[in-house]
Design a protein around this motif. Structure first.
Motif, PDB file in Angstrom:
ATOM      1  N   ARG A 278       0.834  -1.206   0.000  1.00  0.00           N
ATOM      2  CA  ARG A 278       0.000   0.000   0.000  1.00  0.00           C
ATOM      3  C   ARG A 278       0.868   1.255   0.000  1.00  0.00           C
ATOM      4  N   TYR A 279       1.972   1.198   0.708  1.00  0.00           N
ATOM      5  CA  TYR A 279       2.901   2.337   0.719  1.00  0.00           C
ATOM      6  C   TYR A 279       3.431   2.615  -0.688  1.00  0.00           C
ATOM      7  N   LEU A 280       3.820   1.566  -1.402  1.00  0.00           N
ATOM      8  CA  LEU A 280       4.341   1.741  -2.760  1.00  0.00           C
ATOM      9  C   LEU A 280       3.276   2.297  -3.703  1.00  0.00           C
ATOM     10  N   LEU A 281       2.021   1.958  -3.442  1.00  0.00           N
ATOM     11  CA  LEU A 281       0.926   2.426  -4.286  1.00  0.00           C
ATOM     12  C   LEU A 281       0.431   3.811  -3.885  1.00  0.00           C
ATOM     13  N   GLY A 282       1.040   4.397  -2.857  1.00  0.00           N
ATOM     14  CA  GLY A 282       0.612   5.717  -2.420  1.00  0.00           C
ATOM     15  C   GLY A 282      -0.684   5.702  -1.644  1.00  0.00           C
ATOM     16  N   GLN A 283      -0.984   4.568  -1.018  1.00  0.00           N
ATOM     17  CA  GLN A 283      -2.199   4.434  -0.230  1.00  0.00           C
ATOM     18  C   GLN A 283      -1.860   4.494   1.256  1.00  0.00           C
ATOM     19  N   PRO A 284      -2.857   4.774   2.098  1.00  0.00           N
ATOM     20  CA  PRO A 284      -2.603   4.744   3.544  1.00  0.00           C
ATOM     21  C   PRO A 284      -2.065   3.382   3.971  1.00  0.00           C
ATOM     22  N   ILE A 285      -1.116   3.382   4.873  1.00  0.00           N
ATOM     23  CA  ILE A 285      -0.482   2.135   5.298  1.00  0.00           C
ATOM     24  C   ILE A 285      -1.496   1.174   5.894  1.00  0.00           C
ATOM     25  N   SER A 286      -2.402   1.703   6.683  1.00  0.00           N
ATOM     26  CA  SER A 286      -3.453   0.887   7.282  1.00  0.00           C
ATOM     27  C   SER A 286      -4.764   1.170   6.568  1.00  0.00           C
ATOM     28  N   PRO A 287      -5.466   0.134   6.097  1.00  0.00           N
ATOM     29  CA  PRO A 287      -6.721   0.360   5.370  1.00  0.00           C
ATOM     30  C   PRO A 287      -7.745   1.135   6.177  1.00  0.00           C
ATOM     31  N   SER A 288      -7.722   0.982   7.496  1.00  0.00           N
ATOM     32  CA  SER A 288      -8.715   1.636   8.351  1.00  0.00           C
ATOM     33  C   SER A 288      -8.317   3.047   8.748  1.00  0.00           C
ATOM     34  N   SER A 289      -7.088   3.461   8.355  1.00  0.00           N
ATOM     35  CA  SER A 289      -6.607   4.771   8.797  1.00  0.00           C
ATOM     36  C   SER A 289      -7.214   5.910   8.007  1.00  0.00           C
ATOM     37  N   ASN A 290      -7.795   5.601   6.841  1.00  0.00           N
ATOM     38  CA  ASN A 290      -8.367   6.663   6.021  1.00  0.00           C
ATOM     39  C   ASN A 290      -9.473   6.080   5.165  1.00  0.00           C
ATOM     40  N   THR A 291     -10.688   6.351   5.514  1.00  0.00           N
ATOM     41  CA  THR A 291     -11.826   5.793   4.790  1.00  0.00           C
ATOM     42  C   THR A 291     -12.423   6.777   3.803  1.00  0.00           C
TER      43      THR A 291
END
Length: 370
Positions: free
Chosen positions: A62-75
């Motif tokens: 997720r970090y490599l894809l530019g997404q929040p590290i934790s799925p629940s950290s940003n909805t």
């Protein structure tokens, strides 16, 4: 009215066509799966470069894809993507070391009076940086095991398109932070991660050799289980010594395919890259890639490679035989978007001359074969 009727034979044909397309897609998917380095490496380990593997945690993907590290950290789907931040490492190593200025300019000098604010900003930045201590520890151990320098890649691709961002201009990595920088900056890696149906990815660390000669790397094209073409891998340079070795190199690679690759690799259509050592003429298998997809045809084009009868009986082996025939590639060391490729530009004229030279070479080669 009559044209709207669908006969049983038509339905049967449609059924078989649908089944054929489905089987064809399954076959393509299977061939793509076989090209993953952790799939083919165990069978070809004695003939390849030493490689160690690390399963990537979902948080790092997720970090490599530019997404929040934790799925629940940003909805919030509309939230901005995280900024380009390198991971916070336990070693504290920076893949882009900053050079200390000998003389401060007046503006920088003013900031010295606000050091407390700067310290707070730096602390906030550190807190925002992602951290992968377990993966970092495992990777650092593998780097040490492989001699201190590695070449990273994921299931299919390596971050060659990001070599320009490295301080050394290539994929030579000596730390986890070096690897993270290249993977994070690579469009090839991002494409593999975002367009794959896989649930898991691996990081392959390959032993890095400073002594490798680019003119001794080749790409081989296999169609219907037959080796039909071989191309010089580095098409950005002309190597005069390679011209004299062309015939012997062709025989060597044909034998390697017949004895080693074909009996062990199940796919019908694919490409594979090899390196031929200079001292003892040993062939080292570097990689497998799917037919077409995003694989570069180098000295060929995919249309001619797929022509019926092309390469049957006689393998077509092409190398750059003059400076005018070189082709631009990833060794330009800058992003592709930075190049002016428009009509009349220097690159446009260069490419036209290269195509003319290549056609001349092909005519001369065909005449000499007669």
């Amino acid at each position: 009215m009559h044209s709207m009727l669908v006969t049983g034979q038509d339905r049967l044909f449609s059924y078989h066509l649908t089944g054929f397309c489905s089987r064809h897609k399954e076959m393509e998917h299977e061939e793509l799966r076989r090209c993953q380095i952790h799939e083919w490496y165990p069978r070809f380990k004695p003939y390849s470069i030493r490689t160690l593997f690390h399963p990537l945690p979902d948080s790092f993907v997720r970090y490599l894809l530019g997404q929040p590290i934790s799925p629940s950290s940003n909805t919030d789907d509309n939230a901005d993507a995280p900024p380009f931040l390198l991971p916070r490492t336990t070693s504290g190593r920076d893949p882009l070391p900053r050079t200390a200025a000998t003389h401060l300019d007046p503006i920088s000098s003013l900031s010295l009076f606000d050091s407390e604010s700067d310290d707070d900003d730096e602390e906030d930045s550190k807190n925002k940086k992602p951290s992968f201590p377990e993966l970092e520890l495992e990777v650092e151990r593998s780097i040490a095991t492989l001699g201190g320098c590695v070449f990273p890649k994921l299931n299919w691709s390596s971050p060659k398109d990001a070599a320009w961002i490295s301080t050394c201009g290539n994929l030579r990595c000596t730390s986890f932070s070096d690897i993270a920088l290249l993977l994070k900056a690579s469009d090839s890696i991002a494409h593999d991660l975002s367009h794959s149906a896989l649930d898991s990815f691996v990081l392959a660390l390959r032993k890095y050799y400073d002594s490798l000669h680019p003119e001794r790397e080749f790409r081989c094209f296999v169609r219907r289980k037959q080796l039909i073409a071989i191309s010089q891998r580095d098409v950005t340079s002309c190597y005069p010594a390679l011209i004299d070795q062309k015939h012997g190199m062709k025989l060597l690679l044909e034998k390697f395919f017949d004895d080693i690759v074909e009996p062990r690799f199940e796919s019908n259509n694919y490409t594979f890259d090899v390196y031929v050592t200079k001292e003892d003429q040993r062939v080292k298998l570097l990689d497998f890639s799917p037919w077409r997809e995003f694989t570069l045809p180098l000295m060929f084009d995919w249309e001619e490679l797929e022509e019926e009868g092309f390469g049957e009986g006689v393998v077509d082996f092409r190398i750059v035989e003059s400076q005018l025939a070189v082709r631009p590639g990833l060794k330009t060391a800058v992003p592709y978007d930075y190049l002016d490729m428009g009509e009349g530009s220097g690159w446009d004229q260069f490419l036209k001359k290269a195509d003319e030279e290549l056609r001349t070479q092909q005519v001369q080669n065909s005449e000499s074969d007669v």
